[in-house]
Design a protein around this motif. Structure first.
Motif, PDB file in Angstrom:
ATOM      1  N   LYS A 198       0.844  -1.195   0.000  1.00 31.85           N
ATOM      2  CA  LYS A 198       0.000   0.000   0.000  1.00 31.85           C
ATOM      3  C   LYS A 198       0.875   1.239   0.000  1.00 31.85           C
ATOM      4  O   LYS A 198       1.808   1.352   0.786  1.00 31.85           O
ATOM      5  CB  LYS A 198      -0.877   0.056   1.257  1.00 31.85           C
ATOM      6  N   ALA A 199       0.554   2.149  -0.880  1.00 36.10           N
ATOM      7  CA  ALA A 199       1.179   3.469  -0.876  1.00 36.10           C
ATOM      8  C   ALA A 199       0.198   4.419  -0.204  1.00 36.10           C
ATOM      9  O   ALA A 199      -1.018   4.276  -0.359  1.00 36.10           O
ATOM     10  CB  ALA A 199       1.461   3.925  -2.300  1.00 36.10           C
ATOM     11  N   ARG A 200       0.733   5.365   0.562  1.00 31.88           N
ATOM     12  CA  ARG A 200      -0.125   6.326   1.268  1.00 31.88           C
ATOM     13  C   ARG A 200       0.420   7.730   1.026  1.00 31.88           C
ATOM     14  O   ARG A 200       1.602   7.973   1.211  1.00 31.88           O
ATOM     15  CB  ARG A 200      -0.130   6.055   2.769  1.00 31.88           C
ATOM     16  N   TRP A 201      -0.483   8.630   0.642  1.00 28.00           N
ATOM     17  CA  TRP A 201      -0.113  10.037   0.469  1.00 28.00           C
ATOM     18  C   TRP A 201      -1.183  10.909   1.120  1.00 28.00           C
ATOM     19  O   TRP A 201      -2.380  10.640   0.995  1.00 28.00           O
ATOM     20  CB  TRP A 201      -0.040  10.424  -1.004  1.00 28.00           C
ATOM     21  N   ARG A 202      -0.743  11.972   1.794  1.00 31.60           N
ATOM     22  CA  ARG A 202      -1.680  12.946   2.350  1.00 31.60           C
ATOM     23  C   ARG A 202      -2.245  13.803   1.226  1.00 31.60           C
ATOM     24  O   ARG A 202      -1.529  14.181   0.304  1.00 31.60           O
ATOM     25  CB  ARG A 202      -0.994  13.839   3.387  1.00 31.60           C
ATOM     26  N   LEU A 203      -3.527  14.100   1.331  1.00 32.74           N
ATOM     27  CA  LEU A 203      -4.195  14.949   0.355  1.00 32.74           C
ATOM     28  C   LEU A 203      -4.710  16.207   1.031  1.00 32.74           C
ATOM     29  O   LEU A 203      -4.892  16.239   2.253  1.00 32.74           O
ATOM     30  CB  LEU A 203      -5.405  14.233  -0.255  1.00 32.74           C
ATOM     31  N   THR A 204      -4.974  17.200   0.237  1.00 35.05           N
ATOM     32  CA  THR A 204      -5.681  18.379   0.702  1.00 35.05           C
ATOM     33  C   THR A 204      -6.799  18.650  -0.289  1.00 35.05           C
ATOM     34  O   THR A 204      -6.671  18.372  -1.480  1.00 35.05           O
ATOM     35  CB  THR A 204      -4.743  19.602   0.836  1.00 35.05           C
ATOM     36  N   PHE A 205      -7.896  19.131   0.231  1.00 40.07           N
ATOM     37  CA  PHE A 205      -9.014  19.531  -0.599  1.00 40.07           C
ATOM     38  C   PHE A 205      -9.157  21.040  -0.454  1.00 40.07           C
ATOM     39  O   PHE A 205      -9.607  21.507   0.589  1.00 40.07           O
ATOM     40  CB  PHE A 205     -10.307  18.839  -0.162  1.00 40.07           C
ATOM     41  N   PRO A 206      -8.712  21.791  -1.456  1.00 38.80           N
ATOM     42  CA  PRO A 206      -8.815  23.243  -1.344  1.00 38.80           C
ATOM     43  C   PRO A 206     -10.246  23.656  -1.016  1.00 38.80           C
ATOM     44  O   PRO A 206     -11.202  23.048  -1.491  1.00 38.80           O
ATOM     45  CB  PRO A 206      -8.403  23.735  -2.729  1.00 38.80           C
ATOM     46  N   GLU A 207     -10.356  24.682  -0.164  1.00 37.07           N
ATOM     47  CA  GLU A 207     -11.675  25.135   0.264  1.00 37.07           C
ATOM     48  C   GLU A 207     -12.485  25.634  -0.918  1.00 37.07           C
ATOM     49  O   GLU A 207     -12.019  26.471  -1.685  1.00 37.07           O
ATOM     50  CB  GLU A 207     -11.529  26.271   1.290  1.00 37.07           C
ATOM     51  N   PRO A 208     -13.703  25.116  -1.075  1.00 35.78           N
ATOM     52  CA  PRO A 208     -14.550  25.614  -2.159  1.00 35.78           C
ATOM     53  C   PRO A 208     -15.059  27.012  -1.811  1.00 35.78           C
ATOM     54  O   PRO A 208     -15.074  27.405  -0.640  1.00 35.78           O
ATOM     55  CB  PRO A 208     -15.702  24.610  -2.203  1.00 35.78           C
ATOM     56  N   GLU A 209     -15.447  27.727  -2.836  1.00 37.39           N
ATOM     57  CA  GLU A 209     -16.047  29.043  -2.617  1.00 37.39           C
ATOM     58  C   GLU A 209     -17.344  28.831  -1.830  1.00 37.39           C
ATOM     59  O   GLU A 209     -18.155  27.984  -2.175  1.00 37.39           O
ATOM     60  CB  GLU A 209     -16.345  29.721  -3.953  1.00 37.39           C
ATOM     61  N   VAL A 210     -17.514  29.582  -0.742  1.00 39.92           N
ATOM     62  CA  VAL A 210     -18.697  29.441   0.108  1.00 39.92           C
ATOM     63  C   VAL A 210     -19.515  30.712   0.030  1.00 39.92           C
ATOM     64  O   VAL A 210     -18.978  31.819   0.140  1.00 39.92           O
ATOM     65  CB  VAL A 210     -18.286  29.167   1.576  1.00 39.92           C
ATOM     66  N   ASP A 211     -20.798  30.543  -0.166  1.00 40.35           N
ATOM     67  CA  ASP A 211     -21.709  31.685  -0.145  1.00 40.35           C
ATOM     68  C   ASP A 211     -21.773  32.184   1.292  1.00 40.35           C
ATOM     69  O   ASP A 211     -22.061  31.400   2.204  1.00 40.35           O
ATOM     70  CB  ASP A 211     -23.087  31.232  -0.632  1.00 40.35           C
ATOM     71  N   PRO A 212     -21.497  33.464   1.553  1.00 41.20           N
ATOM     72  CA  PRO A 212     -21.496  33.983   2.928  1.00 41.20           C
ATOM     73  C   PRO A 212     -22.819  33.753   3.647  1.00 41.20           C
ATOM     74  O   PRO A 212     -22.858  33.638   4.854  1.00 41.20           O
ATOM     75  CB  PRO A 212     -21.209  35.478   2.766  1.00 41.20           C
ATOM     76  N   ASP A 213     -23.908  33.662   2.893  1.00 41.84           N
ATOM     77  CA  ASP A 213     -25.223  33.430   3.516  1.00 41.84           C
ATOM     78  C   ASP A 213     -25.359  32.011   4.038  1.00 41.84           C
ATOM     79  O   ASP A 213     -26.157  31.733   4.927  1.00 41.84           O
ATOM     80  CB  ASP A 213     -26.346  33.717   2.516  1.00 41.84           C
ATOM     81  N   ASP A 214     -24.587  31.082   3.464  1.00 43.49           N
ATOM     82  CA  ASP A 214     -24.672  29.684   3.884  1.00 43.49           C
ATOM     83  C   ASP A 214     -23.901  29.415   5.164  1.00 43.49           C
ATOM     84  O   ASP A 214     -24.175  28.442   5.865  1.00 43.49           O
ATOM     85  CB  ASP A 214     -24.136  28.753   2.784  1.00 43.49           C
ATOM     86  N   GLY A 215     -22.914  30.229   5.461  1.00 47.67           N
ATOM     87  CA  GLY A 215     -22.095  29.997   6.654  1.00 47.67           C
ATOM     88  C   GLY A 215     -21.130  28.861   6.419  1.00 47.67           C
ATOM     89  O   GLY A 215     -21.064  28.283   5.338  1.00 47.67           O
ATOM     90  N   PRO A 216     -20.350  28.508   7.456  1.00 45.98           N
ATOM     91  CA  PRO A 216     -19.358  27.441   7.290  1.00 45.98           C
ATOM     92  C   PRO A 216     -20.031  26.081   7.169  1.00 45.98           C
ATOM     93  O   PRO A 216     -21.167  25.886   7.588  1.00 45.98           O
ATOM     94  CB  PRO A 216     -18.529  27.533   8.572  1.00 45.98           C
ATOM     95  N   ASP A 217     -19.303  25.169   6.592  1.00 42.78           N
ATOM     96  CA  ASP A 217     -19.785  23.799   6.445  1.00 42.78           C
ATOM     97  C   ASP A 217     -19.909  23.181   7.831  1.00 42.78           C
ATOM     98  O   ASP A 217     -18.924  23.072   8.554  1.00 42.78           O
ATOM     99  CB  ASP A 217     -18.780  23.019   5.597  1.00 42.78           C
ATOM    100  N   PRO A 218     -21.116  22.755   8.225  1.00 42.29           N
ATOM    101  CA  PRO A 218     -21.285  22.212   9.582  1.00 42.29           C
ATOM    102  C   PRO A 218     -20.508  20.930   9.821  1.00 42.29           C
ATOM    103  O   PRO A 218     -20.210  20.578  10.939  1.00 42.29           O
ATOM    104  CB  PRO A 218     -22.794  21.957   9.674  1.00 42.29           C
ATOM    105  N   ALA A 219     -20.154  20.227   8.782  1.00 45.02           N
ATOM    106  CA  ALA A 219     -19.399  18.988   8.961  1.00 45.02           C
ATOM    107  C   ALA A 219     -17.898  19.235   8.890  1.00 45.02           C
ATOM    108  O   ALA A 219     -17.125  18.298   8.957  1.00 45.02           O
ATOM    109  CB  ALA A 219     -19.822  17.967   7.910  1.00 45.02           C
ATOM    110  N   GLY A 220     -17.485  20.456   8.745  1.00 39.82           N
ATOM    111  CA  GLY A 220     -16.058  20.765   8.808  1.00 39.82           C
ATOM    112  C   GLY A 220     -15.277  20.404   7.573  1.00 39.82           C
ATOM    113  O   GLY A 220     -14.672  19.355   7.504  1.00 39.82           O
ATOM    114  N   SER A 221     -15.305  21.247   6.595  1.00 39.19           N
ATOM    115  CA  SER A 221     -14.531  21.128   5.361  1.00 39.19           C
ATOM    116  C   SER A 221     -14.626  19.736   4.741  1.00 39.19           C
ATOM    117  O   SER A 221     -13.644  19.012   4.630  1.00 39.19           O
ATOM    118  CB  SER A 221     -13.069  21.512   5.581  1.00 39.19           C
TER     119      SER A 221
END
Length: 181
Positions: free
Chosen positions: A104-127
């Motif tokens: 098994k090969a393992r690499w860390r990933l990042t998911f760049p933050e998507p554009e969020v509508d200010p009216d929606d607020g932050p993602d309740p499940a945390g990015s």
């Protein structure tokens, strides 16, 4: 032997060679998991896990992420330093490594933050990752043979874990108040 017979034999040999190449094509399993999150489930590190399942040891493996909203984080084996990258190599400090069946090969990933509508607020499940599946092309080699294998890595484990942890954190907050316990 006539020219026509020689050309036919050459085409037949090439077809046989291509069939053998296709039969030796590597098979991979892949999954994106959430590792080492805090007690709220946030801040975990998404890991791409790639496992060779058949049929033979490979001399080299390089992975290229397709346009899916995921990037390899820099500062890990097989990923160039600097900004997040779209490609990684199965390697250690000494360089490229062969990959045997079951490895098994393992690499860390990042998911760049998507554009969020200010009216929606932050993602309740945390990015949450913005995709359900990370598509990748695995460039593999064994001897002179080369393959490009399309692999899909489900991100469902990360999404479920982060949603569950966000729900748990909200329940904990309701039961014990803001200070926690």
């Amino acid at each position: 032997m006539s020219l026509r017979g020689a050309a036919s034999a050459k085409r037949s040999a090439h077809a046989d060679e291509q069939m053998l190449q296709d039969q030796r094509k590597p098979e991979f399993d892949a999954l994106v998991e959430d590792q080492n999150g805090n007690n709220t489930g946030l801040g975990g590190t998404p890991l791409l896990m790639l496992q060779l399942v058949a049929p033979q040891t490979l001399d080299s493996v390089e992975v290229e992420l397709l346009a899916s909203g995921a990037l390899f984080t820099p500062g890990q084996h097989g990923v160039e330093a600097g900004a997040p990258r779209r490609s990684a190599t199965f390697a250690n400090n000494a360089g490229r490594l062969p990959m045997s069946v079951g490895t098994k090969a393992r690499w860390r990933l990042t998911f760049p933050e998507p554009e969020v509508d200010p009216d929606d607020g932050p993602d309740p499940a945390g990015s949450l990752p913005p995709v359900d599946t990370v598509q990748l092309v695995v460039h593999a080699a064994a001897g002179k043979a080369r393959w490009d294998v399309l692999v899909n890595a489900p991100v469902d484990a990360v999404r479920k874990n982060r949603r569950y942890q966000a729900q748990w954190a909200e329940l904990h907050k309701q039961m014990y108040g803001k200070r926690g316990r």
